[in-house]
Design a protein around this motif. Sequence first.
Motif, PDB file in Angstrom:
ATOM      1  N   UNK A 144       0.822  -1.210   0.000  1.00 56.34           N
ATOM      2  CA  UNK A 144       0.000   0.000   0.000  1.00 56.34           C
ATOM      3  C   UNK A 144       0.858   1.263   0.000  1.00 56.34           C
ATOM      4  N   UNK A 145       2.006   1.233   0.654  1.00 61.70           N
ATOM      5  CA  UNK A 145       2.829   2.449   0.752  1.00 61.70           C
ATOM      6  C   UNK A 145       3.383   2.880  -0.604  1.00 61.70           C
ATOM      7  N   UNK A 146       3.375   1.998  -1.588  1.00 59.61           N
ATOM      8  CA  UNK A 146       3.814   2.366  -2.935  1.00 59.61           C
ATOM      9  C   UNK A 146       2.701   3.059  -3.714  1.00 59.61           C
ATOM     10  N   UNK A 147       1.468   2.991  -3.207  1.00 59.20           N
ATOM     11  CA  UNK A 147       0.320   3.562  -3.885  1.00 59.20           C
ATOM     12  C   UNK A 147      -0.218   4.786  -3.154  1.00 59.20           C
ATOM     13  N   UNK A 148      -0.183   4.748  -1.824  1.00 65.76           N
ATOM     14  CA  UNK A 148      -0.805   5.808  -1.024  1.00 65.76           C
ATOM     15  C   UNK A 148       0.143   6.333   0.040  1.00 65.76           C
TER      16      UNK A 148
END
Length: 443
Positions: free
Chosen positions: A132-136
Amino acid sequence: MRQSLLLLALLLPTLAQAWGNHSPMCYRAFERMPEVANAAAVKAEPLVDFLRDQERSIALTLDAQEAWARAHLPGHAPRPEALRFVADAKRSDAERRAAFLRALRLSPQSRLALYLQPDPREAASARPPIDAELVTVTKPGAGATQRFVALQPGEMVAPLAVLASACDEPDYGHDLNLFDDNPGHPDYGFGNQPFGNPAVSIGSQAPFHMGFFHQGPVFNTLAPSFARTFTELRVQQYGTLAVLAWQTGHAYWGWRFAGLALHHVEDLTQPYHASAAPGATLRHMMWVNLKAQLGAPADRQGLVVLQGNRHFVLEQFQTRWIIEAARKQQDGALELALRDTSRDARYPAWSVGYVRDVVAAEAFAAGPATDGAVVVGAPAKFVTDPNFDFAANEAQLGPELARDMQGQRDALQGQIAELLAHFGAHSRNALRGLLKQVYAVSR
């Protein structure tokens, strides 16, 4: 009295998300729309490819956006000249991308990665999951329903998946900490945060996702800061970029930017994003603020907590119902409402004023009925006790809320279905408006 409502602006509203996860709803709203369902697969490409290929056209488009905003948007904060996007073939892709984010006045940390959020109605995706940290930028909460998979450059993908995934994306940190009184702000010229607590990061995006256009002249005079919202700006920015991308052979980014624009339209179908306090009259707001000024702030704080609790409960109920039905591959009242195209033609055609005059006006009018349905349909402790903060206990209370509402939810079900019918119709009308602009330019 004006000062008392200005104090309220520091507290209401602080909730920046309207519908939780937009993507599952957008899959249902668009899956049978011919313009989407019959569209050819598109080739995924990194943002920098689009920026490099169309740098000069993008520069002209962003200048036109700013000129339009200055001419048409009341209370617009002019973009500083230093942020203007100027074509420069010699700079690196990283520099070009950073300049693009500055010109749009998006968070420098915005990811805009290649990813999809799969339809929860379908079997597990064959694509690999992505952190998720790569998207948001924002950390998903304990009850988050977003699941991301990786998309590779050059991979062919259905426009529906691109569009529905992007419809949720502006909540991934695009609008965090952009005001002058936010920590680490990037000097974008937006001034001080007009409402909400500037020290609360997630709340700093609220003025980009809410629009209080119909509170009335008395309220606007007493609390003018509530009128400073930037939702229409984001719709225009993303929408014109979508048209440009479609026109120049970058169809992936056409659908992606369209989804980003639609998010802000969809947020204003939520009554708690179109009204400062749907469950309170102006007289009541003035009274509780006067009492707070006289040293009795409990009622004002209670108003803030109750509006927040009711917003959270509506969002929790709607999100859980949509996800549960999707995973069981079942259609219920919400799915039927989202697909209901019979309503689309009841509204005027997409135009400059559609977001303000149609979407926000309808949601504002639905505010009292929505707030009343939440009070009737949810367990009393969640929506009538000003000493109970649902947001602070969301992870623990979500299952309890779902269980306790089983016998009480008919009124709330009906009201949410009505709101999601608005969500679907306005989303499709907005997309038709953007596609019509593509056609008009190509003639």
